[in-house]
Each structure stands twice: as structure tokens, then as C-alpha cells.
Design an enzyme around this catalytic site. Structure first.
Site: not given
Ligand code: ATP
Ligand code: LTN
Length: 339
Positions: A202, A205, A120
């Protein structure tokens, strides 16, 4: 026997999803599907982790709206609000309270090893805030507050679960048995659903390319097309082979939705090409989404029912989590409030 005693006898499940984008099939196959199937055997608490979501900048109006969408979708996917507690993390002050205490029992070195933080930080390199770094401590608080036995999550959360267990064990060792040490529950087939556009990463969203995931609220034609256009290799046969990650991912999605064993799916398409498999998978996905979307629409329009679920969930979660916070505050030596 009182209602409270009855539920207390069942082992406890807790899990949550960040309302930071649309709920998609990766969440369903990695988490929600297990929530639905385990909810009658366990005493379940399912959260919307809005406090986790703000570790990445959110549009406030969208975040608020998405929380309602998520509650309606949890129910549309099969979570029974009469059976399970559905609640919004920020409605329960104990999460922030316990997270602070646990901050003081977690080492920088442990947080530095978290791969989600590394990923992130790369993705949001202009906003590497302290919340992103301490995110796993808030997650540990979420779980330990309710003395959860089992935490159903996708494989990407295993490392956070291991840290939660470590923190719980450390605290218990210092102060005596305080927290239940939880176990992860990672579903065998849906553990890691991959992006439809890049099967080595992965399905997420927050991927800027919406073709990479299928939202539970996607228009049905759009969903069919996303499957048709999913990136696969140039071989002609349908076979389950991890070295062909695009196809293997589609087969796992087929298996996750229908429950048909992988070998049966493969043998059904023996001698047939990709095109037929993708067309059929498109229909499988659409047949799966249609009833969820219909149920969702009905619940989403009924604000009163939604608010009732959220309010009942908050009351239950506040009551239960307070017990753990009181115990922890006492153990670390805080003076009890003067009444
Ligand atoms: P991001 O928006 O950064 O992608 P996320 O989707 O990883 O976030 P959450 O939305 O909070 O994070 O994930 C909720 C649950 O869904 C977790 O249990 C997670 O493991 C699971 N999950 C998310 N993506 C997948 C996936 N592609 N395959 C399987 N499980 C997944
Ligand atoms: N960290 C998780 C979301 C999450 C969670 C939790 C999952 C926050 N608190 C407690 C299970 C239990 C994620 O990023 N997917």
C-alpha cells in the site's frame, strides 16, 4: 426550522486521517475525494486523529505543525468549512471517554485478528504499545459518538469498520438501541493505491522512501519524476491487467484523478509505450496538485482563519458527542454528576 434541525435530517458522515506524515494522493483518492463529493448530501464531520497518531512515536513540534497543515489541506482539497465540521480529535474529551467504555465491550480475540495491528507491530517492533492494540476501539468510539451512517475510507480500514459494527451491535443488544450501526463507503477506484516503488504494498505516508508516494505538497518537478521512475514491468504495451500491478496502479491513479474510465485510458495509449503514458500521467498529477498547493499556501498563512475553523469544529463536535456519552454512561449505570 432551526439550523440544528436542518442538519440533523441529513444522514451523517464521519471520517478521519492520522496527522502522522504528509497527506498524499493515496489519502486523496481513498478518502478525501469521497469526502468532498459527499459533503453537500450529508452532515459531515472530518477529523484529524492526533490521538491515533501517537500510537507511533511522533515528534511533538512536527505533530503540532502538521495538524495546521492538514486543516489547510482539507480545505484546499475542497472541504467546505462552512458546510462540514473539521476538528481535532484531542480537542473533544468524549473520544477517550467512550473508548474506555467500549474497551470493556471488545474482546482480546477480536483485536488479535486486526491486520493493521499485525502490520504495525512488525514495523514498530520496539514499541508495540497497548494503544496500538486498542487503536480500533478508539476508532469505533470516533464513529459511534456521532451516530454516523456512513464512513468513507480506503479498503484497508474495512476490518476496523466491521469491528465497529460488531461493538455497536453488541452494546445495542445489551442496553437497547444506543448507537447507529455505520456502513463503510469504499470508493470503487481509489480503494487501495499502491506504492510507486513496490506495487504489491500500500502507498503509505510513513514509508521511509519518499519516492514511493506523492505528497500533496511535493514540489511539482519532484512529483513528475516520481511518476517517471515508478516501478513497472518490462512489457512494452499499456494494458489494464492486475497481474501487472505497477502499471495497473498508475492507470487507477490516472482514472482517480481525471475520472476518465479505465477502458478509455487504455485505448488512448494503444500502440504507444510506457514512456508516453508516464509523461502524460506526470502532467495529470501536476495539474491536479498545482491548484491545491496554491489554495493551501493562502489558507496556511492565515492563522486566524485556520484557528477559527478549528475552534468552530471543536465546539460543534464537543456538543454533539456529549449527548452520546451521557446516554452511554446512563445505560451502563454510572451515577450522573451532581449539579
Ligand atoms: P500509515 O501512516 O500507517 O500509512 P495510513 O495512511 O494507513 O497510515 P491514515 O493516514 O489514517 O492511515 O489513512 C487515512 C485514510 O486514507 C484512511 O481512510 C485510509 O484507508 C486511506 N488511505 C491511506 N492510504 C491509502 C492508500 N494507499 N490507498 C487508498 N486509501 C488510503
Ligand atoms: N484508523 C484509520 C484512521 C481513523 C478513522 C477514524 C477513519 C481513525 N478514526 C474514524 C474513519 C473514521 C486509519 O488508520 N486510516
Amino acid at each position: 426550522m432551526t439550523e440544528e434541525k436542518k442538519t440533523e435530517q441529513k444522514p451523517i458522515i464521519l471520517s478521519g486521517i492520522q496527522p502522522s506524515g504528509e497527506l498524499m494522493i493515496g489519502h486523496y483518492l481513498g478518502a478525501l475525494k469521497s469526502w468532498v463529493s459527499l459533503q453537500y448530501e450529508y452532515d459531515c464531520l472530518f477529523m484529524l486523529v492526533d490521538m491515533h497518531a501517537i500510537t507511533v512515536r511522533q515528534n511533538p513540534a512536527e505533530l503540532r505543525k502538521r495538524c495546521y497543515d492538514f486543516v489547510a489541506l482539507y480545505v484546499a482539497c475542497g472541504i467546505d468549512p462552512e458546510e462540514s465540521t473539521i476538528f481535532i480529535q484531542s480537542h473533544v474529551p468524549s473520544h477517550a471517554e467512550l473508548a474506555w467504555v467500549l474497551n470493556c465491550y471488545t474482546y482480546m480475540g477480536e483485536l488479535n485478528r486486526m491486520t493493521q495491528f499485525k502490520d504495525k507491530s512488525k514495523k514498530h517492533h520496539t514499541n508495540i504499545n497497548a494503544g496500538l492494540f486498542t487503536y480500533p476501539i478508539l476508532m469505533a468510539a470516533d464513529i459511534l459518538l456521532y451516530q454516523a451512517d456512513l464512513v468513507p475510507v480506503g479498503a484497508d480500514q474495512k476490518q476496523h469498520l466491521e469491528l465497529t459494527r460488531e461493538i455497536a451491535g453488541r452494546f445495542n443488544e445489551a442496553y437497547g438501541e444506543t448507537f447507529k450501526v455505520p456502513e463503510p463507503y469504499i470508493p470503487p477506484s481509489g480503494a487501495r493505491i499502491m506504492s510507486l516503488q513496490d506495487p504489491t504494498s500500500k502507498m503509505s505516508k510513513s514509508d521511509p522512501n519518499p519516492k514511493s508516494y506523492i505528497s500533496l505538497l511535493d514540489n511539482l518537478d519532484e512529483a513528475r519524476n516520481k511518476i517517471k521512475r515508478a516501478v513497472t514491468d518490462s512489457e512494452a504495451t499499456v494494458a489494464y491487467d492486475e497481474s501487472r500491478p505497477g502499471l495497473a496502479n498508475l492507470i487507477r491513479i490516472y482514472n482517480g484523478i481525471t475520472g476518465e474510465p479505465i477502458e478509455e485510458i487504455v485505448s488512448k495509449y494503444e500502440g504507444k509505450g510506457y514512456a508516453e503514458f508516464k509523461t502524460d500521467l506526470g502532467e495529470v498529477v501536476v495539474d491536479f496538485l498545482r491548484p491545491i498547493q496554491e489554495k493551501y499556501k493562502a489558507i496556511r498563512e492565515d492563522k486566524k482563519v485556520l484557528e477559527g475553523i478549528i475552534q468552530k469544529g471543536a465546539e460543534e463536535a464537543i456538543k454533539r458527542s456529549r449527548r452520546t456519552v451521557s446516554k452511554v454512561y446512563k445505560k451502563v449505570g454510572f451515577v450522573p454528576p451532581i449539579r
